[in-house]
Design an enzyme around this catalytic site. Sequence first.
Site, mmCIF file in Angstrom:
data_model
loop_
_atom_site.group_PDB
_atom_site.id
_atom_site.type_symbol
_atom_site.label_atom_id
_atom_site.label_comp_id
_atom_site.label_asym_id
_atom_site.label_seq_id
_atom_site.Cartn_x
_atom_site.Cartn_y
_atom_site.Cartn_z
ATOM 1 N N THR A 113 -1.334 -0.409 -3.957
ATOM 2 C CA THR A 113 -2.749 -0.117 -3.693
ATOM 3 C C THR A 113 -2.852 1.296 -3.140
ATOM 4 O O THR A 113 -2.034 1.733 -2.328
ATOM 5 C CB THR A 113 -3.380 -1.144 -2.730
ATOM 6 O OG1 THR A 113 -2.708 -1.084 -1.486
ATOM 7 C CG2 THR A 113 -3.309 -2.553 -3.305
ATOM 8 N N ASN A 160 0.872 -1.177 0.000
ATOM 9 C CA ASN A 160 0.000 0.000 0.000
ATOM 10 C C ASN A 160 0.913 1.232 0.000
ATOM 11 O O ASN A 160 2.138 1.100 -0.071
ATOM 12 C CB ASN A 160 -0.997 -0.036 1.179
ATOM 13 C CG ASN A 160 -0.313 0.088 2.541
ATOM 14 O OD1 ASN A 160 0.855 0.439 2.637
ATOM 15 N ND2 ASN A 160 -1.062 -0.205 3.586
ATOM 16 N N GLY A 173 -6.815 -4.070 2.224
ATOM 17 C CA GLY A 173 -5.614 -4.584 1.561
ATOM 18 C C GLY A 173 -5.595 -6.107 1.541
ATOM 19 O O GLY A 173 -5.192 -6.728 0.547
ATOM 20 N N ASP A 174 -6.031 -6.718 2.628
ATOM 21 C CA ASP A 174 -6.083 -8.193 2.671
ATOM 22 C C ASP A 174 -7.090 -8.709 1.649
ATOM 23 O O ASP A 174 -6.845 -9.719 0.975
ATOM 24 C CB ASP A 174 -6.470 -8.674 4.072
ATOM 25 C CG ASP A 174 -5.386 -8.373 5.104
ATOM 26 O OD1 ASP A 174 -4.214 -8.251 4.708
ATOM 27 O OD2 ASP A 174 -5.724 -8.273 6.300
ATOM 28 N N GLY A 219 -7.681 3.419 -5.861
ATOM 29 C CA GLY A 219 -7.580 2.180 -6.642
ATOM 30 C C GLY A 219 -6.209 1.565 -6.554
ATOM 31 O O GLY A 219 -5.694 1.369 -5.452
HETATM 32 P P1 ADP Z 1 -4.574 -1.227 3.058
HETATM 33 O O1 ADP Z 1 -5.834 -1.741 3.635
HETATM 34 O O2 ADP Z 1 -3.463 -2.219 3.045
HETATM 35 O O3 ADP Z 1 -4.144 0.112 3.597
HETATM 36 P P2 ADP Z 1 -5.572 0.178 0.714
HETATM 37 O O4 ADP Z 1 -6.126 1.214 1.637
HETATM 38 O O5 ADP Z 1 -4.644 0.646 -0.343
HETATM 39 O O6 ADP Z 1 -4.848 -1.011 1.495
HETATM 40 O O7 ADP Z 1 -6.810 -0.565 0.045
HETATM 41 C C1 ADP Z 1 -6.648 -1.730 -0.730
HETATM 42 C C2 ADP Z 1 -7.656 -1.734 -1.840
HETATM 43 O O8 ADP Z 1 -8.985 -1.696 -1.288
HETATM 44 C C3 ADP Z 1 -7.596 -0.528 -2.779
HETATM 45 O O9 ADP Z 1 -6.638 -0.735 -3.797
HETATM 46 C C4 ADP Z 1 -9.021 -0.507 -3.311
HETATM 47 O O10 ADP Z 1 -9.184 -1.493 -4.316
HETATM 48 C C5 ADP Z 1 -9.849 -0.946 -2.107
HETATM 49 N N1 ADP Z 1 -10.351 0.197 -1.326
HETATM 50 C C6 ADP Z 1 -9.833 0.708 -0.177
HETATM 51 N N2 ADP Z 1 -10.558 1.764 0.261
HETATM 52 C C7 ADP Z 1 -11.566 1.917 -0.621
HETATM 53 C C8 ADP Z 1 -12.678 2.823 -0.736
HETATM 54 N N3 ADP Z 1 -12.874 3.794 0.172
HETATM 55 N N4 ADP Z 1 -13.515 2.682 -1.797
HETATM 56 C C9 ADP Z 1 -13.325 1.705 -2.716
HETATM 57 N N5 ADP Z 1 -12.312 0.823 -2.667
HETATM 58 C C10 ADP Z 1 -11.436 0.910 -1.643
#
Ligand code: ADP
Length: 320
Positions: free
Chosen positions: A227, A182, A266-267, A232
């Site tokens: 991510t 991420n 993320g998971d 996205g």
């Molecule tokens: P982590 O949980 O490891 O911090 P991210 O926040 O980058 O990872 O989120 C992982 C994925 O989850 C993103 O690439 C996206 O596909 C999806 N995602 C996260 N937050 C949102 C959101 N608010 N709306 C739509 N999709 C989301």
Amino acid sequence: MNSVIVVGSFNVDHVWRCADLPAVGATIAGQYATGPGGKGFNQAVAAARAGARTAFVCALGDDAGGRLAREPAAADGIDLRAEASGQPTGTAGIYVDARGRNTIVIGAGANGTLGAAHVTAAPELLRGARVVLAQLESPPAAVEAALAAAREAGATAMLNPAPANAPTSAGLLRLADIVTPNETEFAALLSRHVGERVEPEAVAALDGASLHAACRKLLPHGTVVVTLGAVGAFVSHAEEDLRGDAQTYYRVAAESVSASDTTGAGDAFNGALAAALARAPEQPFATHVRYANRFAALSTERPGAAPAMPRHDEVMARFG
Ligand code: ADP
């Protein structure tokens, strides 16, 4: 035969929802809930619900926590390969405030004893495996063994380099075909392995060419998927690792959903990406990333991590 093998952590999550995070010396009230968690377990549940025959390799204590892993794993059809550990099952103490911010303490316990031998001890496990997915809540030797065994078996070695503060050697990165940080993990890896500083909050705003250049320095031979939360994901391929895509780098926009709890997004993304890749390795990689975005987006509409994972049918019904 399992098509996705997840190697990683299982934790008993203890979650307190409080108005504010506790300050030093304070005693405060909160609403308590407990359940199975850990990045490895969450990603195994995501892969299984996304439709992959999934095995989960982990270490569990001989205690109530260890027993807690078995029932939900069985409910999702996960082939649980648990090493018995003399340590207590892993735990996570999670405080979440009214704004959704959290503070987490992990007691690695049994997760810290997962050995390389356990990963490689069952050669039949890797027969037919298409993707092996590991994270960094397990000892580096176990993660390295998992990625190396994947490659030896002709499977894709996928590394989710989380959490951000876990150590990563250059050797570890060289063993991975796909790395999926991420923004925070990406910034940490860039600083550690490339010597470039970027604020995590600035990653999503970087132009594609700059992001791609940074990814290429980080993983010259393979594919990096960064991510970007609600934005996205960004994909960067090595020229020799295009995976059916026409472009070396591109963004895949997130789905627009009413996100209420992004814990475990993320998971969800990682498990779904591994499952999609295992299901149709010949399809362009971009289609798998789109699927992972959709799967992860749906998971943010429900509370919690593992219990919030949608099923393949729900993803198809919502997004087609
Ligand atoms: P982590 O949980 O490891 O911090 P991210 O926040 O980058 O990872 O989120 C992982 C994925 O989850 C993103 O690439 C996206 O596909 C999806 N995602 C996260 N937050 C949102 C959101 N608010 N709306 C739509 N999709 C989301």
